[in-house]
Each structure stands twice: as structure tokens, then as C-alpha cells.
Scaffold this motif. Structure first.
Motif, PDB file in Angstrom:
ATOM      1  N   TYR A 131       0.832  -1.301  -0.079  1.00 55.37           N
ATOM      2  CA  TYR A 131      -0.060  -0.082   0.042  1.00 55.37           C
ATOM      3  C   TYR A 131       1.078   1.283  -0.156  1.00 55.37           C
ATOM      4  O   TYR A 131       2.009   1.489   0.662  1.00 55.37           O
ATOM      5  N   SER A 132       0.503   2.269  -0.546  1.00 57.00           N
ATOM      6  CA  SER A 132       1.151   3.582  -0.677  1.00 57.00           C
ATOM      7  C   SER A 132       0.774   4.079   0.786  1.00 57.00           C
ATOM      8  O   SER A 132      -0.201   3.836   1.248  1.00 57.00           O
ATOM      9  N   GLU A 133       1.237   5.303   1.105  1.00 54.44           N
ATOM     10  CA  GLU A 133       0.916   6.006   2.342  1.00 54.44           C
ATOM     11  C   GLU A 133      -0.585   6.489   2.354  1.00 54.44           C
ATOM     12  O   GLU A 133      -1.142   6.227   3.245  1.00 54.44           O
ATOM     13  N   VAL A 134      -1.028   7.092   1.260  1.00 54.22           N
ATOM     14  CA  VAL A 134      -2.464   7.424   1.218  1.00 54.22           C
ATOM     15  C   VAL A 134      -3.386   6.184   1.194  1.00 54.22           C
ATOM     16  O   VAL A 134      -4.677   6.390   1.777  1.00 54.22           O
ATOM     17  N   GLN A 135      -3.016   5.402   0.388  1.00 56.04           N
ATOM     18  CA  GLN A 135      -3.822   4.113   0.323  1.00 56.04           C
ATOM     19  C   GLN A 135      -4.033   3.381   1.796  1.00 56.04           C
ATOM     20  O   GLN A 135      -5.112   3.054   1.987  1.00 56.04           O
ATOM     21  N   ARG A 136      -2.976   3.351   2.380  1.00 52.89           N
ATOM     22  CA  ARG A 136      -2.859   2.737   3.755  1.00 52.89           C
ATOM     23  C   ARG A 136      -3.494   3.665   4.702  1.00 52.89           C
ATOM     24  O   ARG A 136      -4.561   2.865   5.601  1.00 52.89           O
ATOM     25  N   LYS A 137      -3.559   4.903   4.635  1.00 50.52           N
ATOM     26  CA  LYS A 137      -4.372   5.689   5.175  1.00 50.52           C
ATOM     27  C   LYS A 137      -5.942   5.573   5.293  1.00 50.52           C
ATOM     28  O   LYS A 137      -6.780   5.586   6.214  1.00 50.52           O
ATOM     29  N   VAL A 138      -6.253   5.368   3.796  1.00 51.25           N
ATOM     30  CA  VAL A 138      -8.034   5.281   3.492  1.00 51.25           C
ATOM     31  C   VAL A 138      -8.108   3.899   4.039  1.00 51.25           C
ATOM     32  O   VAL A 138      -9.237   3.623   4.736  1.00 51.25           O
ATOM     33  N   TYR A 139      -7.427   2.913   3.784  1.00 50.69           N
ATOM     34  CA  TYR A 139      -7.477   1.447   4.271  1.00 50.69           C
ATOM     35  C   TYR A 139      -7.910   1.396   5.621  1.00 50.69           C
ATOM     36  O   TYR A 139      -8.883   0.957   6.101  1.00 50.69           O
ATOM     37  N   GLN A 140      -6.983   1.856   6.544  1.00 45.93           N
ATOM     38  CA  GLN A 140      -7.143   2.054   7.839  1.00 45.93           C
ATOM     39  C   GLN A 140      -8.356   2.493   8.585  1.00 45.93           C
ATOM     40  O   GLN A 140      -8.869   2.083   9.418  1.00 45.93           O
ATOM     41  N   ALA A 141      -8.683   3.712   7.844  1.00 45.30           N
ATOM     42  CA  ALA A 141      -9.967   4.308   8.153  1.00 45.30           C
ATOM     43  C   ALA A 141     -11.132   3.328   8.150  1.00 45.30           C
ATOM     44  O   ALA A 141     -11.892   3.281   9.038  1.00 45.30           O
ATOM     45  N   VAL A 142     -11.106   2.673   6.824  1.00 44.43           N
ATOM     46  CA  VAL A 142     -12.247   1.766   6.637  1.00 44.43           C
ATOM     47  C   VAL A 142     -12.314   0.475   7.604  1.00 44.43           C
ATOM     48  O   VAL A 142     -13.378  -0.018   8.274  1.00 44.43           O
ATOM     49  N   LEU A 143     -10.894  -0.025   7.919  1.00 42.25           N
ATOM     50  CA  LEU A 143     -10.797  -1.086   8.912  1.00 42.25           C
ATOM     51  C   LEU A 143     -11.268  -0.602  10.369  1.00 42.25           C
ATOM     52  O   LEU A 143     -11.991  -1.609  10.849  1.00 42.25           O
ATOM     53  N   ASP A 144     -10.919   0.515  10.617  1.00 40.29           N
ATOM     54  CA  ASP A 144     -11.464   1.084  11.909  1.00 40.29           C
ATOM     55  C   ASP A 144     -13.034   1.211  12.047  1.00 40.29           C
ATOM     56  O   ASP A 144     -13.479   0.918  13.202  1.00 40.29           O
ATOM     57  N   ALA A 145     -13.498   1.539  10.911  1.00 38.82           N
ATOM     58  CA  ALA A 145     -14.903   1.723  10.839  1.00 38.82           C
ATOM     59  C   ALA A 145     -15.529   0.124  11.128  1.00 38.82           C
ATOM     60  O   ALA A 145     -16.638   0.151  11.810  1.00 38.82           O
ATOM     61  N   ALA A 146     -14.945  -0.726  10.239  1.00 40.31           N
ATOM     62  CA  ALA A 146     -15.413  -2.136  10.433  1.00 40.31           C
ATOM     63  C   ALA A 146     -15.096  -2.634  11.635  1.00 40.31           C
ATOM     64  O   ALA A 146     -16.326  -3.211  12.464  1.00 40.31           O
ATOM     65  N   ASP A 147     -14.210  -2.377  12.424  1.00 40.52           N
ATOM     66  CA  ASP A 147     -13.950  -2.729  13.915  1.00 40.52           C
ATOM     67  C   ASP A 147     -14.988  -2.272  14.868  1.00 40.52           C
ATOM     68  O   ASP A 147     -15.513  -2.843  15.541  1.00 40.52           O
ATOM     69  N   ALA A 148     -15.257  -1.045  14.604  1.00 41.80           N
ATOM     70  CA  ALA A 148     -16.315  -0.188  15.398  1.00 41.80           C
ATOM     71  C   ALA A 148     -17.624  -0.951  15.130  1.00 41.80           C
ATOM     72  O   ALA A 148     -18.347  -1.042  16.177  1.00 41.80           O
ATOM     73  N   ALA A 149     -17.872  -1.508  14.008  1.00 43.39           N
ATOM     74  CA  ALA A 149     -19.107  -2.016  13.938  1.00 43.39           C
ATOM     75  C   ALA A 149     -19.139  -3.425  14.461  1.00 43.39           C
ATOM     76  O   ALA A 149     -20.340  -3.868  14.864  1.00 43.39           O
ATOM     77  N   PHE A 150     -18.142  -3.990  14.460  1.00 41.01           N
ATOM     78  CA  PHE A 150     -18.068  -5.302  15.039  1.00 41.01           C
ATOM     79  C   PHE A 150     -18.436  -5.342  16.371  1.00 41.01           C
ATOM     80  O   PHE A 150     -19.048  -6.213  17.060  1.00 41.01           O
ATOM     81  N   ALA A 151     -18.004  -4.178  17.087  1.00 38.02           N
ATOM     82  CA  ALA A 151     -17.928  -4.056  18.601  1.00 38.02           C
ATOM     83  C   ALA A 151     -19.443  -3.752  18.885  1.00 38.02           C
ATOM     84  O   ALA A 151     -19.707  -4.442  20.203  1.00 38.02           O
ATOM     85  N   VAL A 152     -20.338  -3.384  18.132  1.00 36.12           N
ATOM     86  CA  VAL A 152     -21.853  -3.139  18.428  1.00 36.12           C
ATOM     87  C   VAL A 152     -22.743  -4.216  17.924  1.00 36.12           C
ATOM     88  O   VAL A 152     -24.041  -4.337  18.319  1.00 36.12           O
ATOM     89  N   ALA A 153     -22.005  -5.142  17.282  1.00 34.86           N
ATOM     90  CA  ALA A 153     -22.958  -6.228  16.402  1.00 34.86           C
ATOM     91  C   ALA A 153     -22.962  -7.467  17.717  1.00 34.86           C
ATOM     92  O   ALA A 153     -22.458  -8.490  17.522  1.00 34.86           O
ATOM     93  N   VAL A 154     -23.827  -7.132  18.492  1.00 32.85           N
ATOM     94  CA  VAL A 154     -24.119  -8.165  19.901  1.00 32.85           C
ATOM     95  C   VAL A 154     -25.565  -8.313  20.054  1.00 32.85           C
ATOM     96  O   VAL A 154     -25.989  -7.233  19.659  1.00 32.85           O
ATOM     97  N   PRO A 155     -25.784  -9.225  20.589  1.00 31.96           N
ATOM     98  CA  PRO A 155     -27.460  -9.801  20.750  1.00 31.96           C
ATOM     99  C   PRO A 155     -27.893  -8.694  21.637  1.00 31.96           C
ATOM    100  O   PRO A 155     -27.279  -8.027  22.738  1.00 31.96           O
ATOM    101  N   GLY A 156     -29.090  -8.180  21.466  1.00 33.43           N
ATOM    102  CA  GLY A 156     -29.915  -7.040  22.147  1.00 33.43           C
ATOM    103  C   GLY A 156     -29.600  -5.766  21.351  1.00 33.43           C
ATOM    104  O   GLY A 156     -30.645  -4.893  21.773  1.00 33.43           O
ATOM    105  N   ARG A 157     -28.681  -5.427  20.779  1.00 33.08           N
ATOM    106  CA  ARG A 157     -28.593  -4.062  19.959  1.00 33.08           C
ATOM    107  C   ARG A 157     -29.274  -4.216  18.670  1.00 33.08           C
ATOM    108  O   ARG A 157     -29.693  -5.200  18.127  1.00 33.08           O
TER     109      ARG A 157
END
Length: 526
Positions: free
Chosen positions: A358-384
Motif C-alpha cells: 500500500y502507498s501511504e495514502v492508500q494505507r491511510k484510507v484502508y486503515q480508516a475503513v478497517l477501523d470503521a469495520a472494527d467499530a461495527a463489530f463492537a456493537v454487533a451483539v445480541p440485544g442491540r
């Protein structure tokens, strides 16, 4: 008309017969007699009961309990012509597959009919007796055996008998010739002793017409028949069948795991194909073809058309033309899924650096998307709430877009209902249910889907992305032409989400290491 012209008209071959001219079928009595003789007998031993049979019976009972005293009609669907006398590869309707357990061992034109019974007399304690109507194997002494290119054993291979399907599926079977009487008998207003029908519509035009005709002919006043109310009956059945698939049973979860594992292995083939893709003028097709070959080898089919989008094409959400070049230094976004023989499909996306880094800017964009996915994982729990998965991902992306100076307003304004500026670069939803359809349960009510509560047994995707088009003058040039999506398939358990696709690397470092292990020390050639 002259005598000669009249004679020609009388002997002219009908238009609908001309399609078979190429086959040059022999039709002598001697041929028919010879074709009918001297064949080894078909196997007499009945097959064992399929593993899915008990699960499918439970699904049928669940639907039966929702619609007592009504006849339910669920068609598999007919073959569809692709070109002249060739058909598309057949796939039954998902509701039919779900209720029968049939995957690739299917029957075009088959129909599952639930016949209402008295209380306590239905299958498995339900309110109906279900019968699978289909066209069974024709005898080798029949013309169909060698002359029917759509159904004859000589053309398409052996087909099951009524007894074989009954043994495998644990459901009553009957010949398709009996279907019309089964659907139309005693149709009418229940208030005067008739039987109401509910139909899964727009699956088989012939069945739609049969049910419509039966309803019209038995209405007390056909001119005043409430067609809208009848359509509503059908819509409710379709809705309920879709909602039944929101929670997967153990057999379905196993099939999802099979589909995901096959898809993960297919991504290895994608990376192996990249060196050749770089050299081809339509390199995206090389990538697409590598995955398709794997899907056909290891499963039934693709679950949907593969997206193999390199460079700026990755910013087109459903780019399936796959006609572009694959260029070192750019990213390639691949969204693909193997459909298992059971017809359950995976849906996974990875965004790969073509040259392995990954280039520097590609990595920056990729990491932002990955962090968004991880945040989504954190709330994907029964009852929410299900919609909360999307909200969590959007909060991360809006914050990053603000940090990069791309938002014209503060992140909190963009995230408000009146704002939504961040959606310029992430216009789709973050999650959808997954199963027999890549966008499964699509006819479920909003309150059970978007506003539904995350529940153990659900399977859905988490797939945030950022898409910066070359033509987008609202952003600096360094971002343009970069499209990133990361998509995983999630099973909800009592303890929280399980990433079914965790075998595929997700972080930038992991992806680079993964690709290096496949490329070797020198990377791809250009």
C-alpha cells in the motif's frame, strides 16, 4: 390462393418446432423400438434421508402454523431462456429451496403445495400436509428419454423418481401432472366453504396465471373481486417466508461456513492471478475468471457477479463489467462469494495493492475503513439494534473525513439527519443479511430488519467503504481514484459476533505479508 401455395402453407413447419431442426431426431418405428430396449435397470434401493430433511421439516411447520386453513403454493420456478434454445443455469427460488432443502438437485417447474388439514392432522404437528410436485424420471421406453433436450435423461442425465425424493426429503411427492387439480380444487371464499390460496408470485408465470384464473372463476362476482386484497395475501406469505430466514438453524450455519471457507480459498487464487492480470488488457477479467473457476470447482456457482474493480473502477459500487486494466501501484477491490451446492453463499470483499504494498495514502484510507469495520463489530451483539452497526461505522468514517479536511461541516453536523455530507464517499449500507440470497431476507418488514434486534443465529455482513472518484473535485488529487471496501461475514452467537471470514487477512500489514507469501520475494511482474 393457388393450389401450390395452399399445399406449401399446409406443410410449412410451425415456427415453434424450427428451434429443434439442428437435432435431426430420428423418428422411425424401428429406432423407437431399438432405443427402448436393452438398458440396465435403474437402481432400486432408495437413498438415505438427507441431513437437511429434519431442518426443512421444521421450517415447513413454522410456516404452516402462520397460515392455518389456507393453501400455500411455493414454486421452484421455470427454466429461463438465455439465447434461442439454450437456458441459463437453473437455480430454484430461495423460498422453495429453504422449505424443501433442495440445492443443486432440483426440478425446474416443481411446486411445493401446503394443503390445509384439520387441527393436529398436519405434518409434524402443523396445520398442513406438504406435497412436492415435480416431473420425475421418464422411463427409457419413452420418447422423452432421448428426445427432450430439457428433461430427457439422454440429454441432461438421470433425474430423481418420486420415491427417491420422498425418501431423501421426508416429504410427500406427486407427479407434476396432478398439480393443477391440487392447486385449483375448492378454491373460493372460506366464508362459504372454499379454500383460500396464498402464492409466492413472480416465480413461475404459469402458476401465477393458474392461481389468478382459479380465483377469478370462483369469485361470487368476478367483476367485483378484490384483486388488491388477494395480492396482499400473497405478499404476506412472501414476507413471512423471508422473515423465517432471519435466524439460521444449525444446518444453515454449517452451509455458510462451507461457502465462506471456499470463498476464502478463492481469494488465494485471485492473488495468484494478479501477475498475469497485469499483463492483460482486461486484467480485471483475469481476476474474475480465476475466482469463477474456483467457485465452479468447489461449489455450485458464484453467489453473485464478481466485482473485480481496479483503480478508479473500485469507486463504482457494483462494477461487474470487469473490463479494466490492472496496474501496479493501484488498488484492486474484489467483492466475491462462492455459492455452495446447498445454494448458501458467502459475500466477502478485500481491497488489495496490486504490487503487494500500500502507498501511504492508500494505507491511510484502508486503515480508516478497517477501523470503521472494527467499530461495527463492537456493537454487533445480541440485544442491540441492527441499524446500530451502520451508525457505529459512520461515526468513525465521518471523524476521519473531518480529520483529513474533506468534510465541509463538522462531523457531528454531517452525522445528523439534516447533514449526511460524509455519505458522498460512503453511500451504501454497512450490513445486510446473508444466506440463500446474497441480500437475504430482503422482503422482511423494516421493524424486523433495519429496526430489528440482533439475535443469536443471524448471519450478516459488515462492509464499510470509502470511494474517492477521479472526477471528484471536492477532494485533493492524492485521494482520487482510490476505492476501499472491507467486508466480512458475521455469525451472531450468545457471546457476540464470530467472524466467519477471519481466515482472510484484514489489516494492511497482514495483507501485505499474505500477498508476499504468494508472490514470492520479487513481487508481481509488470
Amino acid at each position: 390462393m393457388s393450389t401450390e401455395a395452399a399445399g406449401a402453407a399446409a406443410t410449412e413447419q410451425p415456427l415453434d418446432e424450427r428451434v429443434n431442426n439442428r437435432s435431426q431426431k430420428p423418428d422411425s418405428d424401428a429406432f423407437r423400438a431399438f432405443m427402448a430396449a436393452n438398458w440396465a435397470p435403474s437402481a432400486q434401493e432408495l437413498p438415505a434421508r438427507d441431513d437437511v430433511a429434519d431442518f426443512a421439516a421444521g421450517r415447513r411447520r413454522a410456516i404452516s402454523m402462520q397460515f392455518p386453513k389456507e393453501r400455500l403454493v411455493i414454486p421452484a420456478g421455470a427454466l429461463k431462456v438465455r439465447s434461442n434454445d439454450t437456458d441459463y443455469r437453473y437455480r430454484p427460488h430461495s423460498a422453495f429451496a429453504h422449505l424443501t432443502g433442495l440445492g443443486v438437485d432440483h426440478e425446474p417447474d416443481a411446486v411445493l403445495v401446503f394443503e390445509p388439514t384439520d387441527d393436529g392432522e398436519g405434518d409434524d404437528g402443523g396445520q398442513h400436509r406438504a406435497t412436492l410436485y415435480f416431473r420425475p424420471l421418464a422411463g427409457r421406453d419413452t420418447e422423452q428419454f432421448y428426445a427432450d433436450a430439457r428433461a430427457g435423461e439422454f440429454w441432461i442425465g438421470a433425474r430423481p423418481t418420486l420415491a427417491e425424493f420422498a425418501a431423501r426429503l421426508g416429504v410427500a411427492t406427486a407427479h407434476l401432472d396432478e398439480l393443477e387439480a391440487a392447486i385449483t380444487k375448492n378454491v373460493g371464499d372460506p366464508a362459504i366453504g372454499g379454500t383460500s390460496i396464498r402464492l409466492v408470485r413472480k416465480v413461475d408465470d404459469n402458476i401465477d396465471a393458474l392461481v389468478d384464473t382459479a380465483r377469478y372463476n370462483t369469485a361470487q362476482d368476478p367483476q367485483e373481486a378484490d384483486l388488491a386484497a388477494l395480492d396482499a395475501l400473497d405478499a404476506k406469505l412472501t414476507e413471512t417466508l423471508s422473515e423465517l430466514r432471519l435466524i439460521k438453524d444449525d444446518w444453515e450455519i454449517e452451509q455458510m461456513q462451507i461457502a465462506v471457507a471456499a470463498t476464502a480459498a478463492g481469494f488465494e487464487e485471485i492473488i495468484k492471478s494478479l501477475p498475469r492480470a497485469i499483463t492483460h488488457h482486461r486484467g480485471e477479467r483475469v481476476v474474475e475468471g480465476a475466482f469463477f473457476a474456483h467457485a465452479r470447482e468447489e461449489g455450485n456457482e458464484l453467489g453473485y457477479d464478481t466485482i473485480a474493480a481496479a483503480g478508479n473502477n473500485a469507486t463504482t459500487l457494483h462494477w461487474t463489467r470487469n473490463t479494466g486494466q490492472v496496474t501496479p501501484g493501484e488498488l484492486i477491490l474484489v467483492d466475491a462469494g462462492v455459492e455452495a451446492d446447498s445454494l448458501y453463499t458467502a459475500d466477502i470483499t478485500r481491497t488489495l495493492p496490486v504490487n503487494g504494498t500500500y502507498s501511504e495514502v492508500q494505507r491511510k484510507v484502508y486503515q480508516a475503513v478497517l477501523d470503521a469495520a472494527d467499530a461495527a463489530f463492537a456493537v454487533a451483539v445480541p440485544g442491540r439494534k441492527f441499524r446500530g452497526v451502520h451508525t457505529a461505522a459512520m461515526e468513525v468514517l465521518a471523524d476521519r473525513l473531518q480529520d483529513w479536511g474533506l468534510l465541509p461541516v463538522p462531523a457531528e453536523v454531517a452525522l445528523s439527519a439534516e447533514g449526511q455530507h460524509h455519505r458522498r464517499w460512503m453511500p451504501h449500507g454497512t450490513s445486510h443479511h446473508l444466506g440463500l440470497d446474497v441480500h437475504d431476507c430482503a422482503q422482511a418488514k423494516r421493524e424486523l430488519y433495519l429496526d430489528g434486534i440482533i439475535t443469536e443465529g443471524m448471519v450478516f455482513t459488515i462492509e464499510p467503504g470509502l470511494y474517492f472518484k477521479n472526477e471528484d473535485l471536492a477532494i485533493p488529487a492524492e485521494y482520487r481514484g482510490i476505492g476501499v471496501r472491507i467486508e466480512d461475514d458475521i455469525l451472531i452467537t450468545a457471546d457476540g459476533p464470530v467472524n466467519l471470514s477471519e481466515a482472510l487477512p484484514r489489516t494492511p500489514d497482514e495483507v501485505e505479508s499474505w500477498m508476499a507469501g504468494i508472490y514470492g520475494a520479487n513481487g508481481p511482474t509488470s
